[in-house]
Design a protein around this motif. Structure first.
Motif, mmCIF file in Angstrom:
data_model
loop_
_atom_site.group_PDB
_atom_site.id
_atom_site.type_symbol
_atom_site.label_atom_id
_atom_site.label_comp_id
_atom_site.label_asym_id
_atom_site.label_seq_id
_atom_site.Cartn_x
_atom_site.Cartn_y
_atom_site.Cartn_z
ATOM 1 N N PHE A 176 -17.003 -17.729 -26.604
ATOM 2 C CA PHE A 176 -17.306 -16.410 -26.045
ATOM 3 C C PHE A 176 -18.490 -15.786 -26.757
ATOM 4 C CE2 PHE A 176 -12.565 -16.858 -25.893
ATOM 5 C CZ PHE A 176 -12.496 -17.175 -24.542
ATOM 6 N N SER A 230 -9.211 -15.313 -23.042
ATOM 7 C CA SER A 230 -10.320 -14.923 -22.170
ATOM 8 C C SER A 230 -11.501 -14.307 -22.898
ATOM 9 C CB SER A 230 -9.817 -13.925 -21.120
ATOM 10 O OG SER A 230 -9.451 -12.698 -21.744
ATOM 11 N N ARG A 263 -21.707 -17.229 -18.854
ATOM 12 C CA ARG A 263 -21.366 -16.626 -17.563
ATOM 13 C C ARG A 263 -20.630 -15.320 -17.820
ATOM 14 N NH1 ARG A 263 -16.834 -16.300 -14.700
ATOM 15 N NH2 ARG A 263 -15.744 -17.709 -16.141
ATOM 16 N N ARG A 264 -21.116 -14.235 -17.221
ATOM 17 C CA ARG A 264 -20.511 -12.919 -17.439
ATOM 18 C C ARG A 264 -19.044 -12.934 -17.045
ATOM 19 N NH1 ARG A 264 -19.077 -8.096 -15.297
ATOM 20 N NH2 ARG A 264 -19.709 -6.193 -16.409
ATOM 21 N N ALA A 265 -18.173 -12.417 -17.946
ATOM 22 C CA ALA A 265 -16.738 -12.409 -17.687
ATOM 23 C C ALA A 265 -16.156 -11.006 -17.647
ATOM 24 C CB ALA A 265 -16.013 -13.229 -18.750
ATOM 25 N N PHE A 278 -19.136 -12.997 -22.323
ATOM 26 C CA PHE A 278 -19.499 -14.138 -21.497
ATOM 27 C C PHE A 278 -18.668 -15.347 -21.890
ATOM 28 C CE2 PHE A 278 -23.139 -11.407 -22.032
ATOM 29 C CZ PHE A 278 -23.785 -11.378 -20.807
ATOM 30 N N ASP A 279 -18.328 -16.166 -20.896
ATOM 31 C CA ASP A 279 -17.807 -17.506 -21.138
ATOM 32 C C ASP A 279 -19.006 -18.429 -21.306
ATOM 33 O OD1 ASP A 279 -15.024 -17.008 -20.853
ATOM 34 O OD2 ASP A 279 -15.273 -16.947 -18.688
#
Length: 347
Positions: free
Chosen positions: A307, A33, A331-333, A321-322
């Motif tokens: 990432f 992740s 995209r903020r993770a 982020f992804d």
């Protein structure tokens, strides 16, 4: 600590202790992740604002961004880096460092110089710099460019040259490091008043992208590693619309496949995505997304390009982020608390 050696990847986070930072944070990186989990804090050095790993990735180097200036070495083992000895003095206000030819190089913003500190076989530092190269010159911005301000120094992709970016003189110097002595081989002038801050190379090595702090743009340059020459060929905005006076680009990263460039801008508090054409020479702004906090000082990208990490200084966090592999849009993770965060180094 590299992935693949049986140990988890780590993230090392620098900070400004004078602004409430805790020192150097070490965090675990989840391989699936990209999520960070803080493991330890080391507070042995004031204002460790920028970090770099040695070639064996078992020693971590940190500038001490004080008026006097210094650089320190930490042995990396377990979950907590350990200081190897007293910090070595450099020029004033060092903001960046890298490793080249058995030396740690520091970009000394306050004194407008680049320092070369010898590295001992065990990775620790000699007690004094072997060479201090002082920049000269100025720029048209009376507030920011009265004199030289070296902001970054790093090796070129071939490891032959030291490339230093100077915000105060609107130029990039290509230097040789011979016998521990730095000498300027070439100096490339950029647009007056642009205020170059950081540079990143295309993975094929034929182009370099210079992020300008005083004019929110990226200058595209052709790079000749044999000659050590840098030639500007274009300039691309990193922000949409007309930026106001409080937009200051800071960090830059390039994807492993060379298809995207990401930049961070303080004040606007965004991360910009620029597409790169097949030649590596044409950049196009394709998206701008929130940085996840306030005042993003630096960006870091993991080796796979999956990432992206932003060190948000004034909100005191590191956001990850992804990255969409097709569009490059992050995209903020998630995020972790990191007071006065200034940089992230993965290793």
């Amino acid at each position: 600590m590299a992935q693949g050696d049986g140990r988890r990847q780590r993230a090392f986070i620098g900070s400004f202790t004078a602004a409430g930072g805790l020192g150097v944070l070490t965090a675990d990186v989840d391989p699936d992740s990209g999520a960070l989990t803080v493991l330890s804090v080391v507070a042995d050095v004031p204002d460790p604002s920028y970090l770099a790993l040695g070639p064996g990735r078992d020693v971590l180097y940190a500038v001490s961004e004080t008026d006097e200036g210094a650089v320190a070495a930490f042995r990396v083992h377990g979950d907590k880096p350990e200081l190897t000895g007293p910090p070595t003095p450099t020029g004033g206000g060092p903001t960046h460092l890298s490793v080249l030819g058995g030396h740690v190089l520091t970009a000394d913003y306050g004194s407008g110089s680049v320092s070369a500190v010898p590295v001992r076989p065990d990775g620790s530092l000699a007690p004094a710099a072997s060479s201090v190269l002082r920049h000269t010159g100025s720029g048209p911005n009376a507030q920011r460019q009265r004199g030289p301000h070296a902001h970054q120094v790093q090796p070129d992709p071939g490891g032959r040259w030291a490339v230093s970016v100077d915000l105060g003189t609107d130029s990039v110097r290509v230097c040789a490091l011979d016998g521990g002595t730095l000498t300027v081989r070439r100096e490339t002038a950029l647009r007056p008043g642009s205020g170059p801050r950081h540079l990143a190379f295309h993975p094929r090595g034929g182009h370099a992208y210079v992020l300008n702090e005083l004019a929110p743009t990226v200058t595209v340059c052709r790079w000749d590693g044999e000659e050590g020459s840098l030639r500007p060929v274009g300039e691309t905005p990193v922000l949409s619309g007309v930026p106001d006076g409080d937009a200051y680009p800071s960090g830059i990263a390039v994807s492993p496949d060379g298809r995207f460039v990401w930049t961070a801008t303080r004040g606007r508090d965004t991360v910009s995505v620029l597409g790169v054409d097949a030649s590596g020479e044409v950049l196009t702004l394709v998206a701008e997304v929130p940085c996840g906090g306030v005042w993003p000082r630096a960006l870091a990208l993991d080796a796979s390009g999956r990432f992206l990490y932003a060190a948000n200084e004034r909100s005191g966090d590191v956001t990850w982020f992804d990255v969409d592999p097709g569009t490059g849009v992050p995209r903020r993770a998630g995020s972790i608390e990191a007071p006065a965060a200034s940089c992230v180094v993965l290793g």
